[in-house]
Design an enzyme around this catalytic site. Structure first.
Site, PDB file in Angstrom:
ATOM      1  N   ASP A  56       0.834  -1.198   0.000  1.00 32.51           N
ATOM      2  CA  ASP A  56       0.000   0.000   0.000  1.00 32.51           C
ATOM      3  C   ASP A  56       0.875   1.257   0.000  1.00 32.51           C
ATOM      4  O   ASP A  56       2.015   1.222   0.470  1.00 32.51           O
ATOM      5  CB  ASP A  56      -0.902  -0.028   1.243  1.00 32.51           C
ATOM      6  CG  ASP A  56      -2.072   0.939   1.123  1.00 32.51           C
ATOM      7  OD1 ASP A  56      -2.315   1.478   0.018  1.00 32.51           O
ATOM      8  OD2 ASP A  56      -2.751   1.155   2.148  1.00 32.51           O
ATOM      9  N   GLY A  57       0.301   2.338  -0.517  1.00 24.48           N
ATOM     10  CA  GLY A  57       0.974   3.627  -0.462  1.00 24.48           C
ATOM     11  C   GLY A  57       1.553   4.088  -1.794  1.00 24.48           C
ATOM     12  O   GLY A  57       2.202   5.131  -1.851  1.00 24.48           O
ATOM     13  N   GLY A  82      -0.036   5.296  -4.422  1.00 26.20           N
ATOM     14  CA  GLY A  82      -0.662   6.538  -4.871  1.00 26.20           C
ATOM     15  C   GLY A  82      -0.117   7.737  -4.128  1.00 26.20           C
ATOM     16  O   GLY A  82       0.258   8.755  -4.728  1.00 26.20           O
ATOM     17  N   TRP A 119       2.685   7.938  -2.539  1.00 26.54           N
ATOM     18  CA  TRP A 119       4.112   8.099  -2.890  1.00 26.54           C
ATOM     19  C   TRP A 119       4.229   8.967  -4.136  1.00 26.54           C
ATOM     20  O   TRP A 119       5.047   9.882  -4.206  1.00 26.54           O
ATOM     21  CB  TRP A 119       4.716   6.722  -3.130  1.00 26.54           C
ATOM     22  CG  TRP A 119       6.181   6.709  -3.468  1.00 26.54           C
ATOM     23  CD1 TRP A 119       7.215   6.588  -2.589  1.00 26.54           C
ATOM     24  CD2 TRP A 119       6.762   6.835  -4.772  1.00 26.54           C
ATOM     25  NE1 TRP A 119       8.409   6.626  -3.263  1.00 26.54           N
ATOM     26  CE2 TRP A 119       8.162   6.783  -4.605  1.00 26.54           C
ATOM     27  CE3 TRP A 119       6.248   6.996  -6.060  1.00 26.54           C
ATOM     28  CZ2 TRP A 119       9.051   6.866  -5.679  1.00 26.54           C
ATOM     29  CZ3 TRP A 119       7.127   7.097  -7.124  1.00 26.54           C
ATOM     30  CH2 TRP A 119       8.516   7.028  -6.926  1.00 26.54           C
ATOM     31  N   ARG A 134      -0.658   8.880 -10.102  1.00 23.10           N
ATOM     32  CA  ARG A 134      -0.693   7.690  -9.243  1.00 23.10           C
ATOM     33  C   ARG A 134      -0.067   6.474  -9.933  1.00 23.10           C
ATOM     34  O   ARG A 134       0.563   5.634  -9.290  1.00 23.10           O
ATOM     35  CB  ARG A 134      -2.141   7.371  -8.855  1.00 23.10           C
ATOM     36  CG  ARG A 134      -2.790   8.407  -7.954  1.00 23.10           C
ATOM     37  CD  ARG A 134      -4.274   8.079  -7.736  1.00 23.10           C
ATOM     38  NE  ARG A 134      -4.440   6.720  -7.239  1.00 23.10           N
ATOM     39  CZ  ARG A 134      -4.283   6.362  -5.965  1.00 23.10           C
ATOM     40  NH1 ARG A 134      -3.976   7.267  -5.060  1.00 23.10           N
ATOM     41  NH2 ARG A 134      -4.449   5.107  -5.597  1.00 23.10           N
ATOM     42  N   HIS A 175       2.540   3.103  -8.996  1.00 20.15           N
ATOM     43  CA  HIS A 175       2.383   1.663  -9.251  1.00 20.15           C
ATOM     44  C   HIS A 175       3.597   1.120 -10.018  1.00 20.15           C
ATOM     45  O   HIS A 175       4.075   0.016  -9.734  1.00 20.15           O
ATOM     46  CB  HIS A 175       1.096   1.395 -10.039  1.00 20.15           C
ATOM     47  CG  HIS A 175      -0.146   1.814  -9.293  1.00 20.15           C
ATOM     48  ND1 HIS A 175      -0.325   1.558  -7.953  1.00 20.15           N
ATOM     49  CD2 HIS A 175      -1.263   2.479  -9.700  1.00 20.15           C
ATOM     50  CE1 HIS A 175      -1.503   2.043  -7.561  1.00 20.15           C
ATOM     51  NE2 HIS A 175      -2.081   2.601  -8.600  1.00 20.15           N
ATOM     52  N   TRP A 219     -11.622  -2.708  -8.387  1.00 16.14           N
ATOM     53  CA  TRP A 219     -12.344  -2.372  -9.624  1.00 16.14           C
ATOM     54  C   TRP A 219     -13.071  -1.043  -9.476  1.00 16.14           C
ATOM     55  O   TRP A 219     -13.465  -0.433 -10.472  1.00 16.14           O
ATOM     56  CB  TRP A 219     -13.365  -3.463  -9.978  1.00 16.14           C
ATOM     57  CG  TRP A 219     -12.772  -4.776 -10.384  1.00 16.14           C
ATOM     58  CD1 TRP A 219     -12.797  -5.933  -9.659  1.00 16.14           C
ATOM     59  CD2 TRP A 219     -12.104  -5.099 -11.610  1.00 16.14           C
ATOM     60  NE1 TRP A 219     -12.175  -6.950 -10.346  1.00 16.14           N
ATOM     61  CE2 TRP A 219     -11.741  -6.465 -11.556  1.00 16.14           C
ATOM     62  CE3 TRP A 219     -11.765  -4.359 -12.750  1.00 16.14           C
ATOM     63  CZ2 TRP A 219     -11.065  -7.112 -12.581  1.00 16.14           C
ATOM     64  CZ3 TRP A 219     -11.096  -5.007 -13.776  1.00 16.14           C
ATOM     65  CH2 TRP A 219     -10.753  -6.357 -13.685  1.00 16.14           C
ATOM     66  N   ARG A 270     -11.869   1.686  -8.606  1.00 13.81           N
ATOM     67  CA  ARG A 270     -10.982   2.818  -8.916  1.00 13.81           C
ATOM     68  C   ARG A 270     -11.288   3.375 -10.303  1.00 13.81           C
ATOM     69  O   ARG A 270     -11.929   2.704 -11.116  1.00 13.81           O
ATOM     70  CB  ARG A 270      -9.522   2.364  -8.839  1.00 13.81           C
ATOM     71  CG  ARG A 270      -9.150   1.995  -7.437  1.00 13.81           C
ATOM     72  CD  ARG A 270      -7.685   1.720  -7.281  1.00 13.81           C
ATOM     73  NE  ARG A 270      -7.412   1.491  -5.879  1.00 13.81           N
ATOM     74  CZ  ARG A 270      -6.290   1.798  -5.254  1.00 13.81           C
ATOM     75  NH1 ARG A 270      -5.297   2.325  -5.919  1.00 13.81           N
ATOM     76  NH2 ARG A 270      -6.144   1.566  -3.968  1.00 13.81           N
ATOM     77  N   LEU A 301      11.238 -20.480  -4.175  1.00 14.07           N
ATOM     78  CA  LEU A 301      10.236 -19.549  -3.634  1.00 14.07           C
ATOM     79  C   LEU A 301       8.923 -19.748  -4.368  1.00 14.07           C
ATOM     80  O   LEU A 301       8.895 -19.843  -5.599  1.00 14.07           O
ATOM     81  CB  LEU A 301      10.708 -18.093  -3.827  1.00 14.07           C
ATOM     82  CG  LEU A 301       9.751 -17.009  -3.328  1.00 14.07           C
ATOM     83  CD1 LEU A 301       9.700 -16.999  -1.794  1.00 14.07           C
ATOM     84  CD2 LEU A 301      10.180 -15.620  -3.830  1.00 14.07           C
ATOM     85  N   ARG A 349       2.080  -4.899   6.117  1.00 10.35           N
ATOM     86  CA  ARG A 349       1.331  -3.909   5.341  1.00 10.35           C
ATOM     87  C   ARG A 349       2.117  -2.610   5.350  1.00 10.35           C
ATOM     88  O   ARG A 349       2.452  -2.081   6.412  1.00 10.35           O
ATOM     89  CB  ARG A 349      -0.065  -3.666   5.918  1.00 10.35           C
ATOM     90  CG  ARG A 349      -0.830  -2.660   5.050  1.00 10.35           C
ATOM     91  CD  ARG A 349      -2.276  -2.473   5.439  1.00 10.35           C
ATOM     92  NE  ARG A 349      -2.934  -1.627   4.441  1.00 10.35           N
ATOM     93  CZ  ARG A 349      -4.154  -1.800   3.988  1.00 10.35           C
ATOM     94  NH1 ARG A 349      -4.895  -2.787   4.438  1.00 10.35           N
ATOM     95  NH2 ARG A 349      -4.656  -0.976   3.080  1.00 10.35           N
ATOM     96  N   SER A 382      -7.901  -5.734   4.914  1.00  9.40           N
ATOM     97  CA  SER A 382      -8.502  -5.451   3.605  1.00  9.40           C
ATOM     98  C   SER A 382      -8.835  -6.709   2.797  1.00  9.40           C
ATOM     99  O   SER A 382      -8.530  -6.779   1.609  1.00  9.40           O
ATOM    100  CB  SER A 382      -7.594  -4.523   2.782  1.00  9.40           C
ATOM    101  OG  SER A 382      -7.427  -3.299   3.443  1.00  9.40           O
TER     102      SER A 382
END
Ligand code: FPP
Length: 240
Positions: free
Chosen positions: A19-20, A22, A24, A32, A36, A68, A70, A130, A182, A190
């Site tokens: 998160d964060g 946008g 940033w 925004r 991403h 969705w 957004r 992994l 988070r 969430s």
């Protein structure tokens, strides 16, 4: 059974709510979507760092079923970013022995993204270092509802349900989550892996996802290793 022991070696399942992005970008006067894009760069660094920290399964929340809502342009940009990165990163992931899979519903995703997911999953299927799970169009509550509907008559119990749950969102089974991280300062789950997080340790950091680096992940894991997990019991060595 030693339920109070925490895992001090490999095999951790870490789930990250990234998160964060946008904020940033906005703080830098950027759109925004630039946040991403930078977030995708952070993903690469975190995936690289994870195995050496004892992480065997890494689940990243990239797009929730509620995302969705957004603006269409942001959704489009995100889905495009996923497709582009899945295509470009798959060979590197395979070379580093990482198996990638996408969890979530696929029927609403554009065909080009569905194809990119299938290609990346195929290409990395042999990875053993992994298990990287990217959650796209994912909702834990939807998955739980679908899993309940899939239970056969007479089928009951946590093991059966956990198997149905994995089937319900396209996973082939992963251990419970040990640690949720988070970024971005909010303190909530969430709708991410709610069943699997029943006894997860929670770690919240104000750091925006694009700034989250290998050192931050190491700090989160170190914090986790300093905790005592009791799973409802009492710590080993506690007085009666
Ligand atoms: C949340 O930040 C972030 C997202 C909804 C998108 C996460 C996607 C990435 C990090 C890119 C991942 C790329 C790959 C290839 C998996 P936000 O937009 O809600 O930030 P805000 O709370 O500051 O607005």
């Amino acid at each position: 059974m030693n339920q109070s022991a925490f895992k001090d070696s490999g095999e951790l399942h870490v789930a990250i709510i990234m998160d964060g992005n946008g904020r940033w970008a906005t703080a830098r006067g950027l759109p925004r979507t630039a946040g991403h894009a930078q977030g995708a760069v952070a993903v690469r660094q975190i995936v690289e760092a994870a195995p050496a920290l004892g992480i065997r399964t890494l689940s990243l929340y990239a797009f929730s079923s509620d995302n969705w809502r957004r603006p269409t342009a942001e959704v489009r940009a995100l889905l495009h970013l996923f497709a582009r990165h899945l295509r470009s990163e798959a060979p590197t992931l395979a070379a580093h022995d990482v198996r990638l899979s996408v969890i979530g519903a696929r029927h609403r995703l554009p065909p080009s993204l569905v194809a990119a997911i299938a290609g990346a999953e195929r290409r990395t299927a042999g990875g053993r270092a992994l298990d990287l799970r990217i959650a796209i169009d994912y909702s834990a509550r939807d998955a739980i509802v679908r899993a309940a509907a899939r239970l056969a008559p007479g089928e009951a119990g946590r093991v059966a349900f956990t198997r149905r749950l994995a089937e319900a969102y396209g996973a082939d089974g992963a251990p419970d989550v040990d640690l949720v991280v988070r970024t971005g300062g909010e303190r909530r789950l969430s709708d991410f892996l709610l069943w699997e997080c029943a006894y997860a340790e929670l770690y919240f950091t104000p750091r925006a996802w694009p700034d989250f680096d290998a050192g931050d992940l190491a700090a989160a894991v170190a914090d986790f290793r300093g905790r005592t997990r009791r799973f409802g019991g009492i710590a080993a060595g506690s007085p009666n």
